[in-house]
Design a protein around this motif. Sequence first.
Motif, PDB file in Angstrom:
ATOM      1  N   TYR A   1      11.572 -10.210 -10.148  1.00  0.00           N
ATOM      2  CA  TYR A   1      11.294 -10.353 -11.665  1.00  0.00           C
ATOM      3  C   TYR A   1      10.335 -11.430 -11.771  1.00  0.00           C
ATOM      4  O   TYR A   1      10.460 -12.503 -11.197  1.00  0.00           O
ATOM      5  N   ALA A   2       9.619 -11.187 -12.658  1.00  0.00           N
ATOM      6  CA  ALA A   2       8.703 -12.313 -13.521  1.00  0.00           C
ATOM      7  C   ALA A   2       8.090 -12.148 -14.819  1.00  0.00           C
ATOM      8  O   ALA A   2       7.481 -10.930 -14.820  1.00  0.00           O
ATOM      9  N   VAL A   3       8.256 -12.906 -15.790  1.00  0.00           N
ATOM     10  CA  VAL A   3       7.851 -12.804 -17.131  1.00  0.00           C
ATOM     11  C   VAL A   3       8.002 -11.439 -17.779  1.00  0.00           C
ATOM     12  O   VAL A   3       6.921 -10.550 -18.113  1.00  0.00           O
ATOM     13  N   GLY A   4       9.347 -10.956 -17.692  1.00  0.00           N
ATOM     14  CA  GLY A   4       9.730  -9.748 -18.357  1.00  0.00           C
ATOM     15  C   GLY A   4       9.309  -8.331 -17.939  1.00  0.00           C
ATOM     16  O   GLY A   4       9.647  -7.337 -18.238  1.00  0.00           O
ATOM     17  N   ARG A   5       9.015  -8.338 -16.216  1.00  0.00           N
ATOM     18  CA  ARG A   5       8.688  -7.295 -15.625  1.00  0.00           C
ATOM     19  C   ARG A   5       9.415  -7.442 -14.216  1.00  0.00           C
ATOM     20  O   ARG A   5       9.204  -8.520 -13.661  1.00  0.00           O
ATOM     21  N   THR A   6       9.680  -6.329 -13.839  1.00  0.00           N
ATOM     22  CA  THR A   6      10.164  -6.434 -12.415  1.00  0.00           C
ATOM     23  C   THR A   6       9.112  -5.831 -11.362  1.00  0.00           C
ATOM     24  O   THR A   6       8.808  -4.439 -11.930  1.00  0.00           O
ATOM     25  N   TYR A   7       8.578  -6.101 -10.302  1.00  0.00           N
ATOM     26  CA  TYR A   7       7.580  -5.701  -9.454  1.00  0.00           C
ATOM     27  C   TYR A   7       8.673  -4.936  -8.429  1.00  0.00           C
ATOM     28  O   TYR A   7       9.123  -5.438  -7.676  1.00  0.00           O
ATOM     29  N   PRO A   8       7.935  -3.712  -8.101  1.00  0.00           N
ATOM     30  CA  PRO A   8       9.027  -2.858  -7.191  1.00  0.00           C
ATOM     31  C   PRO A   8       8.455  -2.987  -5.699  1.00  0.00           C
ATOM     32  O   PRO A   8       8.942  -2.270  -4.788  1.00  0.00           O
ATOM     33  N   GLY A   9       7.339  -3.959  -5.390  1.00  0.00           N
ATOM     34  CA  GLY A   9       6.963  -3.827  -3.921  1.00  0.00           C
ATOM     35  C   GLY A   9       5.779  -2.846  -3.655  1.00  0.00           C
ATOM     36  O   GLY A   9       5.654  -2.377  -2.401  1.00  0.00           O
ATOM     37  N   ALA A  10       5.220  -2.294  -4.767  1.00  0.00           N
ATOM     38  CA  ALA A  10       3.988  -1.385  -4.524  1.00  0.00           C
ATOM     39  C   ALA A  10       2.786  -2.018  -3.828  1.00  0.00           C
ATOM     40  O   ALA A  10       2.337  -3.003  -4.459  1.00  0.00           O
ATOM     41  N   GLY A  11       2.212  -1.540  -2.920  1.00  0.00           N
ATOM     42  CA  GLY A  11       1.056  -2.014  -2.327  1.00  0.00           C
ATOM     43  C   GLY A  11      -0.491  -1.838  -3.373  1.00  0.00           C
ATOM     44  O   GLY A  11      -0.155  -1.093  -4.190  1.00  0.00           O
ATOM     45  N   ALA A  12      -1.499  -2.284  -2.860  1.00  0.00           N
ATOM     46  CA  ALA A  12      -2.655  -1.841  -3.368  1.00  0.00           C
ATOM     47  C   ALA A  12      -3.913  -2.269  -2.735  1.00  0.00           C
ATOM     48  O   ALA A  12      -3.567  -3.324  -1.872  1.00  0.00           O
ATOM     49  N   ASP A  13      -5.041  -1.997  -2.980  1.00  0.00           N
ATOM     50  CA  ASP A  13      -6.192  -2.461  -2.100  1.00  0.00           C
ATOM     51  C   ASP A  13      -6.320  -3.939  -2.395  1.00  0.00           C
ATOM     52  O   ASP A  13      -6.478  -4.237  -3.468  1.00  0.00           O
ATOM     53  N   THR A  14      -6.646  -4.466  -1.396  1.00  0.00           N
ATOM     54  CA  THR A  14      -6.886  -6.021  -1.250  1.00  0.00           C
ATOM     55  C   THR A  14      -8.255  -6.116  -0.477  1.00  0.00           C
ATOM     56  O   THR A  14      -8.211  -5.793   0.616  1.00  0.00           O
ATOM     57  N   ARG A  15      -9.262  -6.866  -1.135  1.00  0.00           N
ATOM     58  CA  ARG A  15     -10.519  -6.781  -0.401  1.00  0.00           C
ATOM     59  C   ARG A  15     -10.963  -8.332  -0.195  1.00  0.00           C
ATOM     60  O   ARG A  15     -10.977  -9.064  -1.229  1.00  0.00           O
ATOM     61  N   ILE A  16     -11.432  -8.499   1.133  1.00  0.00           N
ATOM     62  CA  ILE A  16     -11.921  -9.846   1.360  1.00  0.00           C
ATOM     63  C   ILE A  16     -13.270  -9.580   1.805  1.00  0.00           C
ATOM     64  O   ILE A  16     -13.833  -9.019   2.594  1.00  0.00           O
ATOM     65  N   GLY A  17     -14.312 -10.120   1.063  1.00  0.00           N
ATOM     66  CA  GLY A  17     -15.633  -9.942   1.089  1.00  0.00           C
ATOM     67  C   GLY A  17     -16.115 -10.474   2.351  1.00  0.00           C
ATOM     68  O   GLY A  17     -15.732 -11.226   3.204  1.00  0.00           O
ATOM     69  N   ASP A  18     -17.624  -9.868   2.621  1.00  0.00           N
ATOM     70  CA  ASP A  18     -18.221 -10.436   3.668  1.00  0.00           C
ATOM     71  C   ASP A  18     -18.435 -11.986   3.791  1.00  0.00           C
ATOM     72  O   ASP A  18     -18.633 -12.689   2.893  1.00  0.00           O
ATOM     73  N   GLY A  19     -18.089 -12.373   5.053  1.00  0.00           N
ATOM     74  CA  GLY A  19     -18.402 -13.713   5.087  1.00  0.00           C
ATOM     75  C   GLY A  19     -17.438 -14.750   4.469  1.00  0.00           C
ATOM     76  O   GLY A  19     -17.656 -15.916   4.585  1.00  0.00           O
ATOM     77  N   ALA A  20     -16.264 -14.134   4.110  1.00  0.00           N
ATOM     78  CA  ALA A  20     -15.373 -15.251   3.374  1.00  0.00           C
ATOM     79  C   ALA A  20     -14.596 -16.013   4.368  1.00  0.00           C
ATOM     80  O   ALA A  20     -14.612 -15.361   5.830  1.00  0.00           O
ATOM     81  N   THR A  21     -13.848 -17.051   4.239  1.00  0.00           N
ATOM     82  CA  THR A  21     -13.068 -17.952   5.058  1.00  0.00           C
ATOM     83  C   THR A  21     -11.789 -17.985   4.406  1.00  0.00           C
ATOM     84  O   THR A  21     -11.790 -18.380   3.349  1.00  0.00           O
ATOM     85  N   LEU A  22     -10.506 -17.513   5.238  1.00  0.00           N
ATOM     86  CA  LEU A  22      -9.138 -18.085   4.494  1.00  0.00           C
ATOM     87  C   LEU A  22      -8.560 -19.008   5.724  1.00  0.00           C
ATOM     88  O   LEU A  22      -8.490 -18.645   6.816  1.00  0.00           O
ATOM     89  N   ARG A  23      -8.286 -20.045   5.287  1.00  0.00           N
ATOM     90  CA  ARG A  23      -7.853 -21.022   6.101  1.00  0.00           C
ATOM     91  C   ARG A  23      -6.291 -20.930   6.057  1.00  0.00           C
ATOM     92  O   ARG A  23      -5.467 -20.170   5.571  1.00  0.00           O
TER      93      ARG A  23
END
Length: 261
Positions: A87-109
């Motif tokens: 639950y968050a801010v009046g809505r319950t999130y059901p755990g649905a996935g979605a496309d998540t994109r990390i662009g060319d040359g990006a860095t995640l520490r």
Amino acid sequence: MGTPLSSVHSATQSPLLSPGLLEIGIGCRISPHTLIEPADEQGALRPIRIGDHAVIGAFTILHGGTRIGDGVRIEDHVVIGKPETGYAVGRTYPGAGADTRIGDGATLRSGTVVYAGTRIGENTAVGHHTLIRSHTQLGTDSVLGHFLVIERACHFGDRVRCSPLSHLTSETVLGDDVFLGAGIRTVNDKHLIWRETDRTPVLLPPRFETGCKVGSGSTVLAGITIGERALVGSGSVVTRNVAPDTTVYGSPARPHSATTR
């Protein structure tokens, strides 16, 4: 449970490979301790794509729908594409996935957590232990410091700089070339309503227009717009809109002079 990447490489009949749920480009360096999790909380399967020459560190988790571009560097203990639950801010999130994109040359520490539906632009760097919630859009050539909290559906332009230890509330907008100092706090709820059954919160996120700069330790309240190329002095509390090309500071922040370029 997810599948360790070592199992994927060693099993020629892997259930990940046979339905095309995992594609790995050429020249990648991927830790055998990377965990592949193509199914979301509802059981839906989404493919995972890793571009050419990507580097992925140990104990990273890749959820279904993750798309990693060419030359991306992902350090240890990173989570990408995590579905929202609860639950968050009046809505319950059901755990649905979605496309998540990390662009060319990006860095995640190390320690970065990126929720499902997020887009990170090309050549953008994200600092250690930064949290990016669902459906946020980050532009290209940006630098995000460590220990940031970026809430749902924020939208960043290109060449944005966010210093460490800041909180950006849901749906905050940052234009191109915005600079935020360390420890910035933003608010989107004027009445601080969370779970009051007889009231519905009206959320008004702040907006940072192209080229504005906000000094460390400042607080920007709900619905405020910081105009183009405006400058907010460190430690300010911004309670009113800031006009373009204006310098403000104080608590509450007040205009003092036009910015010098």
